[in-house]
Design a protein around this motif. Sequence first.
Motif, PDB file in Angstrom:
ATOM      1  N   LEU A  26      -4.675  -4.374   9.079  1.00  0.00           N
ATOM      2  CA  LEU A  26      -3.947  -4.689   7.848  1.00  0.00           C
ATOM      3  C   LEU A  26      -4.833  -5.532   6.935  1.00  0.00           C
ATOM      4  CD1 LEU A  26      -1.016  -4.622   6.521  1.00  0.00           C
ATOM      5  CD2 LEU A  26      -0.660  -6.836   7.599  1.00  0.00           C
ATOM      6  N   LYS A  27      -4.789  -5.232   5.663  1.00  0.00           N
ATOM      7  CA  LYS A  27      -5.557  -6.029   4.696  1.00  0.00           C
ATOM      8  C   LYS A  27      -4.618  -6.410   3.555  1.00  0.00           C
ATOM      9  CE  LYS A  27     -10.222  -4.224   5.428  1.00  0.00           C
ATOM     10  NZ  LYS A  27     -10.014  -3.537   6.694  1.00  0.00           N
ATOM     11  N   ILE A  28      -4.462  -7.698   3.342  1.00  0.00           N
ATOM     12  CA  ILE A  28      -3.573  -8.162   2.271  1.00  0.00           C
ATOM     13  C   ILE A  28      -4.424  -8.860   1.204  1.00  0.00           C
ATOM     14  CG2 ILE A  28      -1.553  -9.582   1.709  1.00  0.00           C
ATOM     15  CD1 ILE A  28      -0.907  -7.323   3.665  1.00  0.00           C
ATOM     16  N   PRO A  29      -4.430  -8.307  -0.018  1.00  0.00           N
ATOM     17  CA  PRO A  29      -5.241  -8.928  -1.075  1.00  0.00           C
ATOM     18  C   PRO A  29      -4.689 -10.290  -1.494  1.00  0.00           C
ATOM     19  CG  PRO A  29      -4.573  -6.677  -1.647  1.00  0.00           C
ATOM     20  CD  PRO A  29      -3.761  -7.085  -0.468  1.00  0.00           C
ATOM     21  N   GLU A  30      -5.588 -11.133  -1.934  1.00  0.00           N
ATOM     22  CA  GLU A  30      -5.222 -12.498  -2.334  1.00  0.00           C
ATOM     23  C   GLU A  30      -4.268 -12.479  -3.533  1.00  0.00           C
ATOM     24  OE1 GLU A  30      -8.566 -14.939  -3.301  1.00  0.00           O
ATOM     25  OE2 GLU A  30      -7.521 -16.721  -2.578  1.00  0.00           O
ATOM     26  N   GLY A  31      -3.290 -13.360  -3.489  1.00  0.00           N
ATOM     27  CA  GLY A  31      -2.384 -13.537  -4.632  1.00  0.00           C
ATOM     28  C   GLY A  31      -1.319 -12.470  -4.789  1.00  0.00           C
ATOM     29  N   THR A  32      -1.160 -11.631  -3.785  1.00  0.00           N
ATOM     30  CA  THR A  32      -0.157 -10.563  -3.901  1.00  0.00           C
ATOM     31  C   THR A  32       1.084 -10.897  -3.072  1.00  0.00           C
ATOM     32  OG1 THR A  32      -1.163  -9.382  -2.059  1.00  0.00           O
ATOM     33  CG2 THR A  32      -1.852  -8.725  -4.268  1.00  0.00           C
ATOM     34  N   ILE A  33       2.153 -10.190  -3.376  1.00  0.00           N
ATOM     35  CA  ILE A  33       3.353 -10.268  -2.545  1.00  0.00           C
ATOM     36  C   ILE A  33       3.469  -8.925  -1.840  1.00  0.00           C
ATOM     37  CG2 ILE A  33       5.861 -10.541  -2.521  1.00  0.00           C
ATOM     38  CD1 ILE A  33       5.645 -12.253  -5.013  1.00  0.00           C
ATOM     39  N   TYR A  34       3.361  -8.971  -0.527  1.00  0.00           N
ATOM     40  CA  TYR A  34       3.358  -7.745   0.251  1.00  0.00           C
ATOM     41  C   TYR A  34       4.571  -7.716   1.181  1.00  0.00           C
ATOM     42  CZ  TYR A  34      -0.322  -4.207   0.316  1.00  0.00           C
ATOM     43  OH  TYR A  34      -1.084  -3.089   0.063  1.00  0.00           O
ATOM     44  N   GLY A  35       5.148  -6.573   1.325  1.00  0.00           N
ATOM     45  CA  GLY A  35       6.280  -6.439   2.235  1.00  0.00           C
ATOM     46  C   GLY A  35       5.867  -5.701   3.494  1.00  0.00           C
ATOM     47  N   ILE A  36       6.440  -6.123   4.611  1.00  0.00           N
ATOM     48  CA  ILE A  36       6.276  -5.338   5.841  1.00  0.00           C
ATOM     49  C   ILE A  36       7.661  -4.815   6.180  1.00  0.00           C
ATOM     50  CG2 ILE A  36       5.584  -5.326   8.259  1.00  0.00           C
ATOM     51  CD1 ILE A  36       3.849  -7.661   7.768  1.00  0.00           C
ATOM     52  N   VAL A  37       7.806  -3.522   6.167  1.00  0.00           N
ATOM     53  CA  VAL A  37       9.119  -2.953   6.461  1.00  0.00           C
ATOM     54  C   VAL A  37       9.035  -2.084   7.714  1.00  0.00           C
ATOM     55  CG1 VAL A  37       9.976  -2.996   4.096  1.00  0.00           C
ATOM     56  CG2 VAL A  37       8.713  -1.009   4.892  1.00  0.00           C
ATOM     57  N   GLY A  38      10.184  -1.846   8.272  1.00  0.00           N
ATOM     58  CA  GLY A  38      10.251  -1.041   9.490  1.00  0.00           C
ATOM     59  C   GLY A  38      11.553  -1.329  10.189  1.00  0.00           C
ATOM     60  N   PRO A  39      11.969  -0.432  11.081  1.00  0.00           N
ATOM     61  CA  PRO A  39      13.237  -0.652  11.766  1.00  0.00           C
ATOM     62  C   PRO A  39      13.162  -1.842  12.731  1.00  0.00           C
ATOM     63  CG  PRO A  39      12.157   1.345  12.552  1.00  0.00           C
ATOM     64  CD  PRO A  39      11.299   0.789  11.487  1.00  0.00           C
ATOM     65  N   ASN A  40      14.319  -2.245  13.258  1.00  0.00           N
ATOM     66  CA  ASN A  40      14.338  -3.326  14.252  1.00  0.00           C
ATOM     67  C   ASN A  40      13.438  -2.952  15.419  1.00  0.00           C
ATOM     68  OD1 ASN A  40      16.124  -4.957  12.871  1.00  0.00           O
ATOM     69  ND2 ASN A  40      17.909  -3.903  13.728  1.00  0.00           N
TER      70      ASN A  40
END
Lengths: 304, 377
Positions: A26-40
């Motif tokens: 996983l790579k999350i860029p700086e200053g962003t709002i990222y969601g992680i979604v998926g079932p339980n």
Amino acid sequence: MTVNVIETEDLIKYFGDKPVVNKVNLKIPEGTIYGIVGPNGAGKSTLLKLIIGYYWPTSGVVRVKGKVCSRDDASFRQTIQLVSAEWGFFNSFRIRELIRYYGLLYDRFDQTRCSRLLNALELSNKSRVRSLSLGMKTQLRLALSLASRPSVLLLDEPTNGLDPVVKRQFLQLIVQEAAVDGTTILIATHHLDDLDRIADGVAVMHKGQLIASETMESLKTKFKEIQLVLPSGIPDSIRKLPDIISIQQKGNYYTITVNSSLEPILGLLQEAGALHLEVTDLPFDELFLKLMAQEGYSRESLLL
Amino acid sequence: MKVSYFKTNKAAVFREWRISRSWWLGIGVLSLWAPIFNVIAVIENLKWGTVSQSVFWYALVPALYGFHSFSSVMLPSSHFHAYSDPIISAVWVLIAVIIGVIPWATDRSTDGIYSALSAPIKRSEMIFVKFSFGLVIVLGIQLFRGLLLILLNSWAGAPIGWNLFASWWLTNTLAMVVAMTTALFLASIMKAWFFAALSSLVVLSIPFAIASFLDEVIHYTSSLWVAPPPFASMAHVPDPFGWLRALSPIFWTGEAESASGSQMSMQIYFSTGTHFLFMAGWVWIFYLSWIVVVLLLAIRLFRGIPAENLTDFFFYPSMWKWGMGAISILLGYILTNGSSFIPHYGMVFIILFLLYTIIIFFIVRFLIRLYWRIRKE
């Protein structure tokens, strides 16, 4: 150049003999709002806890701001915080004691910002944490975390227990405050509508694996919906186009979902005599399901 | 970015104080029983006409007593009462164990441990802060007890000498810190604080149980030996365990009773100051070593526990068997020999001890399995 503030490399976590997080890159860029979604049970919360170093990876690496997080080093947690509704939260403390604790704990804790946030949430310094509702506790945690000015804020199911009005305010607060310091925010949730308004990108997890990671922009341009009236019906030449995902019909009224550039299809439809052509964005939950369908996951298997 | 460790430590200290303060207050209230214990010790021993000595004994025992080697037990059985004093000592051991267990019990009950493990606090800092709090509380209690001892001795007309007082204070304080550190260590690797406290008592008493057992075996089988050499030297086999008895303060009662008729009184040891200091010195070194080793072990093991195991009863699954075995031996010992009211019957005692241990082992195992079954359902 985009700087990735969070990077995971072949991250694996086993509980017993079951892989809960499986080879996640996983790579999350700086200053962003990222969601992680998926079932339980997809492994969202475990991934967040691996990133903050609460859980130790079975194998693989987590980097926060380029620095590998080791189990013996707690100092990197000065820049990263996890707000989890799942964990108990010092019920016997008064709010002023919590402020003092956070002030001692975090080098960058901003007292003024904390007071401003608590005022906005109408929380009294004298209140005990146990007297607050679940929603208020979550907001209090968020306020304290934001006042600590972390570079990365991890939120695990933050809107659980919030009513719709408070939820909207809460999400607004996240966006506003994240913009002040350029905080990177990673939100694990199964409320897709939460992300629709605020997220810059989304990562999808299923059975411990990361099955997609897209920016919202690319996701929205990927799938479009065309609504039109076509008295003569849609010709087979258009129906067989590979970029057409679905066609719904109600009399002469059609809704077509496509996942490529629109111009060629719009041209063909106009040639076929289409009336009242209108192109719209799909709502996020539909976008998500379309993306998953494209990856080979059925709607049923992704019930959130 | 420069990370301020000192500041982080202050946060850990504040957190520890805040989550456990009502418990510390409770311990403070509990220690107010000290005057009552002291008065009981004096009144009980007034009947024997040895007030000053009894106060001194109550204060100094069990540490030095436990330090004697087994094959050369020397007891001043005529100088102190065998029933009230041990109970009083046991209370302080129990208090020390509770002090060691409290910080973990509160951390677990408030779920504070989860957020602490995701905060910029090192695991070693968590252990060290908990130890420091325990140490401060023990020192506070001991200062209070010390003051009372001086006052009581003055009242009894036999002021205690400063050198003896200092020796008493240091020995007893270290003994309490040993008990506290042992409990802290076990509570750091177990989830259930009650079992951690119980296991601490087992750990603190088991050396005595082993030594006592070996002593009994050798003593009651000596008549079966064919010739003195080389078997006579076997009488000294339990001696090293005698050293470990310094950690067994709650079990010196029975021995006091059984060793009457010893050739030399402990009094002689104290009248020859050099010998006393020699013995006390070894006790202090032994206690300090124990404290350091157990503290380092606690830090080392706690740093190696994955967070997902924090929900298990024992963070280390293999500790189930060890814990059960230890609890069984302790209970077996208490039932057969732990009380001075039960006389020794030689081999009968040994057989009973083993029998009880086996029975209790199975009872404990049954109860633990039952607990897990109920919990699962």
